[in-house]
Design a protein around this motif. Sequence first.
Motif, PDB file in Angstrom:
ATOM      1  N   HIS A   1       3.443  23.739  41.476  1.00  0.00           N
ATOM      2  CA  HIS A   1       2.069  23.271  41.675  1.00  0.00           C
ATOM      3  C   HIS A   1       1.364  23.263  40.313  1.00  0.00           C
ATOM      4  CE1 HIS A   1      -2.141  24.347  43.559  1.00  0.00           C
ATOM      5  NE2 HIS A   1      -2.140  23.157  42.979  1.00  0.00           N
ATOM      6  N   ILE A   2       0.804  22.106  39.966  1.00  0.00           N
ATOM      7  CA  ILE A   2       0.093  21.938  38.690  1.00  0.00           C
ATOM      8  C   ILE A   2      -1.370  21.635  39.006  1.00  0.00           C
ATOM      9  CG2 ILE A   2      -0.172  20.368  36.709  1.00  0.00           C
ATOM     10  CD1 ILE A   2       2.273  22.123  36.366  1.00  0.00           C
ATOM     11  N   ASP A   3      -2.262  22.378  38.360  1.00  0.00           N
ATOM     12  CA  ASP A   3      -3.684  22.168  38.667  1.00  0.00           C
ATOM     13  C   ASP A   3      -4.561  22.598  37.500  1.00  0.00           C
ATOM     14  OD1 ASP A   3      -5.703  21.374  40.481  1.00  0.00           O
ATOM     15  OD2 ASP A   3      -4.530  22.214  42.132  1.00  0.00           O
ATOM     16  N   ASP A   4      -5.849  22.223  37.606  1.00  0.00           N
ATOM     17  CA  ASP A   4      -6.814  22.778  36.661  1.00  0.00           C
ATOM     18  C   ASP A   4      -7.399  24.041  37.298  1.00  0.00           C
ATOM     19  OD1 ASP A   4      -8.658  21.987  38.546  1.00  0.00           O
ATOM     20  OD2 ASP A   4      -9.471  20.324  37.366  1.00  0.00           O
ATOM     21  N   SER A   5      -8.267  24.732  36.566  1.00  0.00           N
ATOM     22  CA  SER A   5      -8.705  26.044  37.034  1.00  0.00           C
ATOM     23  C   SER A   5      -9.559  25.957  38.295  1.00  0.00           C
ATOM     24  CB  SER A   5      -9.463  26.775  35.927  1.00  0.00           C
ATOM     25  OG  SER A   5     -10.541  25.979  35.493  1.00  0.00           O
ATOM     26  N   SER A   6     -10.070  24.769  38.628  1.00  0.00           N
ATOM     27  CA  SER A   6     -10.845  24.641  39.877  1.00  0.00           C
ATOM     28  C   SER A   6     -10.004  24.035  41.001  1.00  0.00           C
ATOM     29  CB  SER A   6     -12.098  23.799  39.637  1.00  0.00           C
ATOM     30  OG  SER A   6     -11.724  22.512  39.224  1.00  0.00           O
ATOM     31  N   TYR A   7      -8.741  23.901  40.794  1.00  0.00           N
ATOM     32  CA  TYR A   7      -7.804  23.356  41.799  1.00  0.00           C
ATOM     33  C   TYR A   7      -8.216  21.950  42.266  1.00  0.00           C
ATOM     34  CZ  TYR A   7      -5.568  27.966  42.170  1.00  0.00           C
ATOM     35  OH  TYR A   7      -4.889  29.126  41.910  1.00  0.00           O
ATOM     36  N   ALA A   8      -8.736  21.154  41.310  1.00  0.00           N
ATOM     37  CA  ALA A   8      -9.211  19.819  41.679  1.00  0.00           C
ATOM     38  C   ALA A   8      -8.130  18.744  41.520  1.00  0.00           C
ATOM     39  CB  ALA A   8     -10.424  19.457  40.829  1.00  0.00           C
ATOM     40  N   GLU A   9      -7.084  19.030  40.708  1.00  0.00           N
ATOM     41  CA  GLU A   9      -6.072  17.994  40.453  1.00  0.00           C
ATOM     42  C   GLU A   9      -5.042  17.899  41.580  1.00  0.00           C
ATOM     43  OE1 GLU A   9      -4.263  18.644  36.655  1.00  0.00           O
ATOM     44  OE2 GLU A   9      -6.182  18.521  35.591  1.00  0.00           O
ATOM     45  N   ALA A  10      -4.605  19.058  42.104  1.00  0.00           N
ATOM     46  CA  ALA A  10      -3.665  19.105  43.240  1.00  0.00           C
ATOM     47  C   ALA A  10      -2.438  18.225  43.021  1.00  0.00           C
ATOM     48  CB  ALA A  10      -4.384  18.735  44.536  1.00  0.00           C
ATOM     49  N   ARG A  11      -1.648  18.572  41.981  1.00  0.00           N
ATOM     50  CA  ARG A  11      -0.462  17.769  41.672  1.00  0.00           C
ATOM     51  C   ARG A  11       0.811  18.621  41.736  1.00  0.00           C
ATOM     52  NH1 ARG A  11      -0.925  15.109  36.171  1.00  0.00           N
ATOM     53  NH2 ARG A  11      -1.853  17.096  35.553  1.00  0.00           N
ATOM     54  N   ALA A  12       1.941  17.928  41.809  1.00  0.00           N
ATOM     55  CA  ALA A  12       3.247  18.583  41.801  1.00  0.00           C
ATOM     56  C   ALA A  12       3.938  18.228  40.492  1.00  0.00           C
ATOM     57  CB  ALA A  12       4.083  18.126  42.985  1.00  0.00           C
ATOM     58  N   GLY A  13       4.386  19.241  39.754  1.00  0.00           N
ATOM     59  CA  GLY A  13       5.041  19.025  38.471  1.00  0.00           C
ATOM     60  C   GLY A  13       6.538  19.231  38.598  1.00  0.00           C
ATOM     61  N   VAL A  14       7.288  18.638  37.652  1.00  0.00           N
ATOM     62  CA  VAL A  14       8.746  18.758  37.699  1.00  0.00           C
ATOM     63  C   VAL A  14       9.277  19.037  36.293  1.00  0.00           C
ATOM     64  CG1 VAL A  14       9.068  16.223  37.560  1.00  0.00           C
ATOM     65  CG2 VAL A  14      10.889  17.659  38.523  1.00  0.00           C
ATOM     66  N   ALA A  15      10.317  19.888  36.226  1.00  0.00           N
ATOM     67  CA  ALA A  15      10.933  20.265  34.954  1.00  0.00           C
ATOM     68  C   ALA A  15      12.430  20.424  35.185  1.00  0.00           C
ATOM     69  CB  ALA A  15      10.333  21.572  34.439  1.00  0.00           C
ATOM     70  N   THR A  16      13.217  20.298  34.115  1.00  0.00           N
ATOM     71  CA  THR A  16      14.678  20.420  34.274  1.00  0.00           C
ATOM     72  C   THR A  16      15.274  21.309  33.182  1.00  0.00           C
ATOM     73  OG1 THR A  16      15.095  18.487  32.897  1.00  0.00           O
ATOM     74  CG2 THR A  16      14.927  18.104  35.273  1.00  0.00           C
ATOM     75  N   SER A  17      16.463  21.845  33.506  1.00  0.00           N
ATOM     76  CA  SER A  17      17.194  22.662  32.537  1.00  0.00           C
ATOM     77  C   SER A  17      18.687  22.546  32.820  1.00  0.00           C
ATOM     78  CB  SER A  17      16.758  24.123  32.658  1.00  0.00           C
ATOM     79  OG  SER A  17      17.524  24.947  31.790  1.00  0.00           O
ATOM     80  N   ALA A  18      19.493  22.804  31.803  1.00  0.00           N
ATOM     81  CA  ALA A  18      20.950  22.785  31.977  1.00  0.00           C
ATOM     82  C   ALA A  18      21.460  24.108  32.539  1.00  0.00           C
ATOM     83  CB  ALA A  18      21.622  22.491  30.634  1.00  0.00           C
ATOM     84  N   SER A  19      20.621  25.159  32.535  1.00  0.00           N
ATOM     85  CA  SER A  19      21.035  26.427  33.146  1.00  0.00           C
ATOM     86  C   SER A  19      19.865  27.007  33.918  1.00  0.00           C
ATOM     87  CB  SER A  19      21.548  27.406  32.084  1.00  0.00           C
ATOM     88  OG  SER A  19      20.521  27.714  31.182  1.00  0.00           O
ATOM     89  N   VAL A  20      20.200  27.770  34.940  1.00  0.00           N
ATOM     90  CA  VAL A  20      19.151  28.191  35.880  1.00  0.00           C
ATOM     91  C   VAL A  20      18.057  28.990  35.188  1.00  0.00           C
ATOM     92  CG1 VAL A  20      20.488  30.220  36.646  1.00  0.00           C
ATOM     93  CG2 VAL A  20      18.699  29.308  38.105  1.00  0.00           C
ATOM     94  N   CYS A  21      18.459  29.814  34.229  1.00  0.00           N
ATOM     95  CA  CYS A  21      17.519  30.717  33.586  1.00  0.00           C
ATOM     96  C   CYS A  21      17.325  30.338  32.117  1.00  0.00           C
ATOM     97  CB  CYS A  21      18.055  32.137  33.718  1.00  0.00           C
ATOM     98  SG  CYS A  21      16.832  33.374  33.993  1.00  0.00           S
ATOM     99  N   GLY A  22      17.588  29.081  31.801  1.00  0.00           N
ATOM    100  CA  GLY A  22      17.414  28.623  30.419  1.00  0.00           C
ATOM    101  C   GLY A  22      16.015  28.066  30.211  1.00  0.00           C
ATOM    102  N   ASP A  23      15.780  27.513  29.039  1.00  0.00           N
ATOM    103  CA  ASP A  23      14.498  26.858  28.766  1.00  0.00           C
ATOM    104  C   ASP A  23      14.444  25.561  29.575  1.00  0.00           C
ATOM    105  OD1 ASP A  23      14.096  28.893  26.992  1.00  0.00           O
ATOM    106  OD2 ASP A  23      14.523  27.687  25.202  1.00  0.00           O
TER     107      ASP A  23
END
Length: 454
Positions: free
Chosen positions: A126-148
């Motif tokens: 969940h990605i948002d601003d401090s007033s929870y007005a954006e209400a968006r879903a963010g996505v990220a990827t990595s080659a290992s579960v606990c990597g960067d």
Amino acid sequence: MSPSTSISRFVALLVQLLPLAPAVSASLDIVPGATWTAAGTNKHIQAHGTGLFETDGVYYIIGENHTAGASFQSINCYSSTNLLDWTFENELLTLQSSGDLGPSRIVERPKVIYNDNTKQYVMWMHIDDSSYAEARAGVATSASVCGDYTYLNASQPLGFQSRDLGLFKDTDGTGYLLTEDRENGLRIDRLSADYLTVESNVHLFTADYEAPAVYKTGDTYFMFASQLTGWSANDNKYTTATNLSGPWSDWADFAPAGSDTYDSQTSFVADINGLVMYMGDRWVSTDLAASTYIWLPLTISGTTASLTTSSPWTPSVADGTWTPVSATTTYGSKSNGTLSGSAVSLSCSGCSAEIVGYLGGPDNGTLTFSEVAFSSAGENTVQISYGNGDSTQRYCAVSVNGVTHVVAFLPSGGPQSLSTSVLNAVVNEGANNVISFGAFEGGYCPDIAGIVIS
Ligand SMILES: *[C@@H]1O[C@H](CO)[C@@H](O)[C@H](O)[C@H]1NC(C)=O
Ligand SMILES: *[C@@H]1O[C@H](CO)[C@@H](O)[C@H](O)[C@H]1NC(C)=O
Ligand SMILES: *[C@@H]1O[C@H](CO)[C@@H](O)[C@H](O)[C@H]1NC(C)=O
Ligand SMILES: *[C@@H]1O[C@H](CO)[C@@H](O)[C@H](O)[C@H]1NC(C)=O
Ligand SMILES: *[C@@H]1O[C@H](CO)[C@@H](O)[C@H](O)[C@H]1NC(C)=O
């Protein structure tokens, strides 16, 4: 008859004559709501709103770092092989100077699934601003579960608000985003084959639910979720279906009605070799860092799910079973401990009349329990009953038979308001164990009321 045969016959006879001692093994326990110190930080685990991921017999929890409050600091990953001893591994996403992961941002409920085609670990959050007005879903990827992780982007899936979210990877490999759209309800959306975008809506629950988690066994899907009461806990509910598109059964309680899900909010439901574990957050809205973990064995029977206890319990990761912690022995600081240095026994209205203060500190007050009994050798849980009236964690160096462990103690709401902190340490069988509390880096320990041995 050879001597060895006669000895073995003698032993066999003894075994027949002596009552068999029960097979006891060390008791390593999950203590819901306790301070849980991580190796690698020596602080309370900061992985709130967590999900659990298993690979090659190693468990990873990935969640929010709330050390300094609600806004984004990092997404942390910790590892364990037994669900009890957790080691800090990495910050998967870190604070940036600006953008979605910048200062004063909201980044909540990170969940990770593995994509078999792209060989990438995909995180949604969940990605948002401090007033929870954006209400968006963010996505990220990595080659290992606990990597960067590489942060890609955020959006309102299919044009709808997205607040609390969860992820579910079905047995056929299809990925689903579970997302709360405040205007319309709780959605199940199908992800693209690479899990990086949302393709289509599969189901919309029009009732007000958030904090979603899906668990599947056989052909039955269970959706767990909470009602909308902010940081306050409520009676979380579940519903079942044999198709994610529905029809879904009526929502029902899975914890005793009125218990507010044992004062917690659903974060994840994990399957540990067949042991189904509810993972919830007991939020402390005034100090989110002090929020604790309510992990409980969840009984699934047909299409019913139930939590029946919030007491300490002992998981067995290898065979997916668990046992309640039954017999415990309490050692009171005043009656069973020896004090030295600045340590003093204080009256304590909130506890059963004994607590020891001025432990640690510049004059290194110490409290020693010198005849602690354990029924078997090995790693065992020691519950420490303490009071910490500060607004931040205290720490103590706890020596168990000469081996020192650093243990963290969250604020407990007052020096005489007791909480529990957990130490897992290798002990000897019998009553010859010495457990002593002293200064860690010259700081004061919390006040200690006693220890509980399982
Ligand atoms: C969590 O955030 C704090 C700052 O609020 C930072 O000091 C700490 O390194 C972060 N990471 C972990 C693992 O706690
Ligand atoms: C986010 O990034 C992924 C991967 O590059 C891309 O497929 C997707 O279209 C992007 N989504 C948005 C909303 O920009
Ligand atoms: C689930 O329901 C959808 C919508 O009715 C249908 O298209 C799909 O075939 C169903 N899936 C299964 C496995 O029955
Ligand atoms: C603690 O001390 C009390 C008072 O001396 C004693 O009765 C009790 O057995 C002790 N507890 C343990 C667990 O040794
Ligand atoms: C405090 O005293 C204990 C017990 O004597 C000792 O083991 C420990 O090293 C001392 N710690 C410090 C910081 O002086």
